[in-house]
Design a protein around this motif. Structure first.
Motif, mmCIF file in Angstrom:
data_model
loop_
_atom_site.group_PDB
_atom_site.id
_atom_site.type_symbol
_atom_site.label_atom_id
_atom_site.label_comp_id
_atom_site.label_asym_id
_atom_site.label_seq_id
_atom_site.Cartn_x
_atom_site.Cartn_y
_atom_site.Cartn_z
ATOM 1 N N THR A 1 0.791 -1.350 -0.004
ATOM 2 C CA THR A 1 -0.064 -0.009 0.154
ATOM 3 C C THR A 1 1.022 1.433 -0.057
ATOM 4 O OG1 THR A 1 -1.761 -1.192 1.159
ATOM 5 C CG2 THR A 1 -1.927 1.061 1.172
ATOM 6 N N MET A 2 1.868 1.250 0.768
ATOM 7 C CA MET A 2 2.933 2.494 0.785
ATOM 8 C C MET A 2 3.505 2.662 -0.574
ATOM 9 S SD MET A 2 2.254 1.529 3.963
ATOM 10 C CE MET A 2 3.167 0.135 4.853
ATOM 11 N N ALA A 3 3.644 1.596 -1.165
ATOM 12 C CA ALA A 3 4.414 1.777 -2.672
ATOM 13 C C ALA A 3 3.352 2.201 -3.408
ATOM 14 C CB ALA A 3 4.898 0.449 -3.047
ATOM 15 N N LEU A 4 2.074 1.820 -3.548
ATOM 16 C CA LEU A 4 1.035 1.998 -4.213
ATOM 17 C C LEU A 4 0.843 3.553 -4.273
ATOM 18 C CD1 LEU A 4 -1.379 -0.630 -4.161
ATOM 19 C CD2 LEU A 4 0.244 -0.603 -5.868
ATOM 20 N N GLU A 5 1.036 4.128 -3.052
ATOM 21 C CA GLU A 5 0.760 5.479 -2.861
ATOM 22 C C GLU A 5 1.869 6.323 -3.712
ATOM 23 O OE1 GLU A 5 1.048 6.914 0.820
ATOM 24 O OE2 GLU A 5 -0.317 8.709 0.699
ATOM 25 N N ASN A 6 3.173 5.767 -3.383
ATOM 26 C CA ASN A 6 4.376 6.751 -3.599
ATOM 27 C C ASN A 6 5.346 6.364 -4.878
ATOM 28 O OD1 ASN A 6 4.113 9.135 -1.913
ATOM 29 N ND2 ASN A 6 3.865 7.322 -0.351
ATOM 30 N N ASP A 7 5.224 5.234 -5.368
ATOM 31 C CA ASP A 7 6.268 4.621 -6.111
ATOM 32 C C ASP A 7 6.501 5.617 -7.293
ATOM 33 O OD1 ASP A 7 7.845 2.177 -7.154
ATOM 34 O OD2 ASP A 7 6.904 2.797 -8.796
ATOM 35 N N TYR A 8 7.699 5.742 -7.886
ATOM 36 C CA TYR A 8 8.312 6.759 -8.835
ATOM 37 C C TYR A 8 7.859 6.310 -10.026
ATOM 38 C CZ TYR A 8 12.765 4.376 -7.337
ATOM 39 O OH TYR A 8 13.832 3.441 -6.990
ATOM 40 N N ARG A 9 7.609 5.121 -10.129
ATOM 41 C CA ARG A 9 7.092 4.484 -11.451
ATOM 42 C C ARG A 9 5.721 3.812 -11.829
ATOM 43 N NH1 ARG A 9 11.015 3.428 -15.176
ATOM 44 N NH2 ARG A 9 13.178 3.662 -14.636
ATOM 45 N N LYS A 10 4.817 4.425 -11.032
ATOM 46 C CA LYS A 10 3.748 3.781 -10.710
ATOM 47 C C LYS A 10 2.972 3.665 -12.159
ATOM 48 C CE LYS A 10 0.417 5.971 -7.984
ATOM 49 N NZ LYS A 10 -0.414 6.310 -6.903
ATOM 50 N N GLU A 11 3.117 4.528 -13.056
ATOM 51 C CA GLU A 11 2.443 4.400 -14.228
ATOM 52 C C GLU A 11 2.716 3.390 -15.182
ATOM 53 O OE1 GLU A 11 5.980 6.176 -15.261
ATOM 54 O OE2 GLU A 11 4.646 6.596 -13.539
ATOM 55 N N GLN A 12 3.780 2.807 -14.934
ATOM 56 C CA GLN A 12 4.183 1.879 -15.601
ATOM 57 C C GLN A 12 3.968 0.311 -15.251
ATOM 58 O OE1 GLN A 12 8.649 1.679 -15.466
ATOM 59 N NE2 GLN A 12 8.176 -0.341 -15.090
ATOM 60 N N PHE A 13 3.293 0.204 -14.190
ATOM 61 C CA PHE A 13 2.771 -1.135 -13.722
ATOM 62 C C PHE A 13 1.162 -1.199 -14.268
ATOM 63 C CE2 PHE A 13 6.410 -0.283 -11.087
ATOM 64 C CZ PHE A 13 7.042 -1.439 -10.937
ATOM 65 N N TYR A 14 0.925 -2.260 -14.375
ATOM 66 C CA TYR A 14 -0.727 -2.642 -14.617
ATOM 67 C C TYR A 14 -1.177 -3.674 -13.522
ATOM 68 C CZ TYR A 14 -4.675 -3.506 -17.497
ATOM 69 O OH TYR A 14 -5.890 -3.659 -18.188
ATOM 70 N N PHE A 15 -2.159 -3.077 -12.854
ATOM 71 C CA PHE A 15 -2.534 -3.693 -11.572
ATOM 72 C C PHE A 15 -3.884 -4.377 -11.809
ATOM 73 C CE2 PHE A 15 -0.495 -0.107 -10.404
ATOM 74 C CZ PHE A 15 0.793 -0.742 -9.260
ATOM 75 N N PHE A 16 -3.667 -6.004 -11.414
ATOM 76 C CA PHE A 16 -4.902 -6.774 -11.433
ATOM 77 C C PHE A 16 -5.311 -7.096 -10.215
ATOM 78 C CE2 PHE A 16 -2.569 -7.771 -15.597
ATOM 79 C CZ PHE A 16 -3.937 -7.645 -16.593
ATOM 80 N N VAL A 17 -6.647 -7.082 -10.072
ATOM 81 C CA VAL A 17 -7.225 -7.858 -8.661
ATOM 82 C C VAL A 17 -7.931 -8.754 -9.274
ATOM 83 C CG1 VAL A 17 -8.626 -7.651 -6.676
ATOM 84 C CG2 VAL A 17 -7.043 -5.716 -7.282
ATOM 85 N N LEU A 18 -7.673 -10.059 -8.685
ATOM 86 C CA LEU A 18 -8.614 -11.386 -8.859
ATOM 87 C C LEU A 18 -9.688 -11.396 -7.526
ATOM 88 C CD1 LEU A 18 -5.762 -13.829 -9.966
ATOM 89 C CD2 LEU A 18 -6.832 -12.019 -11.044
ATOM 90 N N ASN A 19 -10.574 -11.191 -8.215
ATOM 91 C CA ASN A 19 -11.891 -11.100 -7.370
ATOM 92 C C ASN A 19 -12.807 -12.464 -7.561
ATOM 93 O OD1 ASN A 19 -13.207 -9.928 -5.085
ATOM 94 N ND2 ASN A 19 -14.663 -8.763 -6.342
ATOM 95 N N SER A 20 -13.549 -12.748 -6.507
ATOM 96 C CA SER A 20 -14.526 -13.715 -6.424
ATOM 97 C C SER A 20 -15.641 -13.660 -5.447
ATOM 98 C CB SER A 20 -13.709 -15.199 -5.980
ATOM 99 O OG SER A 20 -13.809 -15.201 -4.617
ATOM 100 N N LYS A 21 -16.922 -14.498 -5.532
ATOM 101 C CA LYS A 21 -17.688 -14.206 -4.608
ATOM 102 C C LYS A 21 -17.694 -14.878 -3.521
ATOM 103 C CE LYS A 21 -21.074 -16.000 -7.320
ATOM 104 N NZ LYS A 21 -22.339 -16.580 -7.809
ATOM 105 N N PHE A 22 -16.424 -15.546 -3.254
ATOM 106 C CA PHE A 22 -15.711 -15.990 -1.978
ATOM 107 C C PHE A 22 -14.928 -14.925 -1.264
ATOM 108 C CE2 PHE A 22 -17.162 -19.612 -4.677
ATOM 109 C CZ PHE A 22 -18.183 -20.179 -3.746
#
Lengths: 312, 312
Positions: free
Chosen positions: A215-236
């Protein structure tokens, strides 16, 4: 055969009937496996909770292994050096030995083997490798049929996954995959698919653990725009996890590409979440004009390791 | 107090005398902990092999937990939501409960707690959090004294770590840390230190598992030059692992920055490998002019989660 034909086999693989029986009187389960074969143990460990499950991805086995341990060796080729070494150590300790393999040394050395079809990349055999464990855990036929149905539906319309792959390729993005319980380890599966199919670096973690560090990196990373973030979600994934996903995205100003599992059962959610990653990683390889099937570097590595063994 | 003063406490923390006794007649150990507190369980699990150890980093506990389970709750603050929830579930199941904490709810709810000093960031309390487990595992005083000596030696001359941090900062590099057994999980510790101290994204894996997936990416990734690759090495990593490191670097044409553990004992190698990562991640924060201590985003997240709980 184009590699996509291997990917499309998953729907049929899910209907594989073999079941790995788990004896009642064991105290613990140790599952040895590496890479594309090892993922089966990782998935099983997170879903099966009746006995302690320890996964081994090394040459060694834990000291506690004894005749009350069910030791399951999983290697698609049947010749994985680490897994064979671990198996032989477990045998000396008197463990109950079973295996899932297409043959090789493992098929010869373990009488109680579940033999699966040859000719695939280990990572494309994830249905064959995982289903016997899941049946052993008590999941029933109807769940597998539901999963097969939804997985085949994914095969019919893949342009959505191709578009995501195009975004990754155009931006030369590094995929970051966040899992959610009880499918945290599927983020690892996605990561390895990007590594092996797309030949790109990829990174994984899972909720809620990532809220204590990434979370701290997601807020402040110097190259954030270069990553592609997926969340794998489920009804469980329960309400607390859903809240965490939303709040993390808001606070850190990060867009998560939500990938949803499909169907009512754990088995269907599991395999649909796997399958979508198979396609995205496949299409990234195609965009790059790289052969998604090719893992010749592993063969080169094995040869160099053998040379080094002989010289010493 | 500058945050570096917290880091420098590790040498003293290693001499912490408390021991978490592990009863002989238990069947398995479950350790619950998140983030900076959870790492203690991860480290223990890889080194201690006499009973199955399962780590929990979620609200749930495994079904098998019963009165033959030693359940260890670890939370520096003593108020971690996930850990407290898991603890209460384990109590209902009749597990033997112990805790390591500086106080909070955990200190109140668990009679058999090891209480450690307050006032640090959880990640700076890694000595206090880990040593009681390692003493419980049977490691002896001399090993801890050796570790303290080598750790304090690191404190005396840190310019090497500052230089590495400068390289990372100048190139806006993303650190990738590869562990080696029996210290694979230290790569995860380094990753979390880069997240929390430096506020940058970081990624980890370990030998030999990474040879089954990351290797393909190391050969072909489209942004390879933008990552900074560490290998955490020790004298306990056997010849096969050393061969794998060398061959992977050669075949993939990747430079690994080798970080070596110091001293003869497992304990000394362990803590010196931890400590070098503490400094590098600290110096990256300083170069960026970011407060390495600040993790206020976690507090914001907790508040938002509470609001969301009340509204539903």
């Amino acid at each position: 055969m184009d590699y996509v034909e291997e990917i499309k086999q998953l729907g049929e693989q899910i209907l594989f009937k073999s079941k790995l029986e788990i004896p009642d009187d064991i105290e613990n389960i140790v599952i040895a496996g590496m890479g594309g074969s090892g993922i089966a143990g990782r998935i099983f460990k997170e879903i099966y909770n009746k006995k302690p499950v320890i996964t081994v991805d090394n040459y060694d086995i834990p000291e506690f292994v004894n005749n009350r341990t069910l030791f399951i060796a999983i290697s698609y080729s049947g010749n994985t050096e680490e897994t064979i070494t671990a198996l032989r150590k477990a045998r000396i300790k008197g463990a109950i030995i079973k295996a899932i393999t297409s043959g090789g040394k493992l098929g010869k050395e373990v009488d109680d083997s579940i033999i699966i079809p040859k000719g695939l990349q280990p990572r494309s055999a994830i249905g064959y490798l995982t289903v016997p464990l899941l049946r052993g855990a008590g999941f029933k036929g109807g769940d597998f049929e539901e999963a097969a149905k939804y997985v085949k539906k994914i095969d019919e319309k893949t342009n959505e996954y191709e578009e995501i792959a195009e975004d990754i390729w155009k931006g030369r993005k590094t995929p970051v995959i966040f899992g959610t319980p009880p499918f945290s380890e599927l983020a690892y599966r996605w990561k390895t698919q990007f590594n092996e199919n797309s030949k790109i670096i990829s990174y994984w973690s899972y909720f809620p653990e990532l809220n204590h560090n990434d979370t701290m990196a997601l807020e402040n990373d110097y190259r954030k725009e270069q990553f592609y973030f997926f969340v794998l979600n489920s009804k469980f994934a329960d309400k607390k996890i859903q809240d965490r996903i939303r709040i993390t995205s808001d606070l850190c100003k990060v867009n998560f590409k939500m990938i949803e599992g499909e169907g009512d059962s754990i088995i269907s959610q599991l395999f649909t979440l796997i399958h979508k990653g198979d396609y995205i990683s496949y299409y990234v390889a195609r965009k790059r004009d790289i052969d998604p099937r090719d893992v010749s570097i592993i063969e080169k590595l094995k040869k160099e390791l053998e040379k080094s063994d002989i010289n010493k």
